[in-house]
Design an enzyme around this catalytic site. Sequence first.
Site, PDB file in Angstrom:
ATOM      1  CG  ASN A   9      34.491  35.205  36.243  1.00  0.00           C
ATOM      2  OD1 ASN A   9      34.340  35.825  37.302  1.00  0.00           O
ATOM      3  ND2 ASN A   9      34.547  35.804  35.058  1.00  0.00           N
ATOM      4  CE  LYS A  11      31.088  36.054  33.818  1.00  0.00           C
ATOM      5  NZ  LYS A  11      30.486  36.201  32.489  1.00  0.00           N
ATOM      6  CG  HIS A  95      35.981  38.555  31.901  1.00  0.00           C
ATOM      7  ND1 HIS A  95      34.834  39.097  31.364  1.00  0.00           N
ATOM      8  CD2 HIS A  95      35.742  37.234  32.066  1.00  0.00           C
ATOM      9  CE1 HIS A  95      33.944  38.117  31.227  1.00  0.00           C
ATOM     10  NE2 HIS A  95      34.466  36.990  31.641  1.00  0.00           N
ATOM     11  CD  GLU A  97      31.246  39.722  31.972  1.00  0.00           C
ATOM     12  OE1 GLU A  97      31.623  39.690  33.164  1.00  0.00           O
ATOM     13  OE2 GLU A  97      30.603  38.799  31.438  1.00  0.00           O
ATOM     14  CD  GLU A 167      35.845  33.753  29.425  1.00  0.00           C
ATOM     15  OE1 GLU A 167      35.431  32.828  30.133  1.00  0.00           O
ATOM     16  OE2 GLU A 167      35.698  34.952  29.728  1.00  0.00           O
ATOM     17  N   GLY A 173      27.380  34.175  28.667  1.00  0.00           N
ATOM     18  CA  GLY A 173      26.104  34.474  29.313  1.00  0.00           C
ATOM     19  C   GLY A 173      24.918  34.446  28.358  1.00  0.00           C
ATOM     20  CB  SER A 211      27.163  29.389  27.049  1.00  0.00           C
ATOM     21  OG  SER A 211      26.651  30.714  27.092  1.00  0.00           O
TER      22      SER A 211
END
Length: 250
Positions: A9, A11, A95, A97, A167, A173, A211
């Site tokens: 991904n 991003k 996701h 985010e 996730e 991250g 991560s």
Amino acid sequence: MRARFVAGNWKMNGSLRANTGLLDALKAGLNKSGNVEYAVCAPFPYLGQVSAALSGSAIAWGAQNLSEHDEGAYTGEVSGAMLKEFGCRFAIVGHSERRALFGEDDARVAAKFIAARRAGLTPILCVGETLEQRERGETESVVGRQLDAVVSAAGAAAFKDAVIAYEPVWAIGTGRNATPQQAQDVHAFARARLAARDKALAGLTILYGGSVKPGNAKDLFAMPDIDGGLIGGASLSAPDFMAICAAARR
Ligand code: 13P
């Protein structure tokens, strides 16, 4: 045996120039091998570039989002049919985010999952708890709710061949991955939750994301219910992404 799958991904990262180097390296380094599949999920404007670079390779590609609508007056949105025209096989939906920064709730995520299916795309449905939720002991209730919302709206049949990505938000991250056992516990829970709706869903591919790096991938992928990874930062480095792909091979 369930298929193994590693997806990148990207991003909101990349440039025409940087992508060329990354795609060339991946195409040269990743061959069809055993039962591992690979994909990269790129920003919308680069899907044409990705399609041109990866056509005929062992690597599939997809988008990171799509509209729940098929067409019309939705300024700034991109439909599943448009993604299909650029050869996408996958679309990430839900996701964290997008849930946290763009206000996507469970109902919207379910509508996007259904739109992806309508367009013939394979959804990669992301679920996961925040640190506060984990510390309050709510991991299973959050992940269960996120899964149930989509199964109830889309129906179990729509999950055939879909991909789930667990996730944990606190691992994304941050350089702080879930331990293999923490991830395994949630994967086993998610698999059982889906199987309770329809036995066939016990065989779904469930990825871990958060991560994942070359140094921790093998231990994560060794767990019985972890079928591969959804890779953020490390997917921007060809050597790192390929090392993670290698760790997924049995
Ligand atoms: P990182 O691998 O950068 O933690 O990101 C994970 C992720 O969000 C993939 O979708």
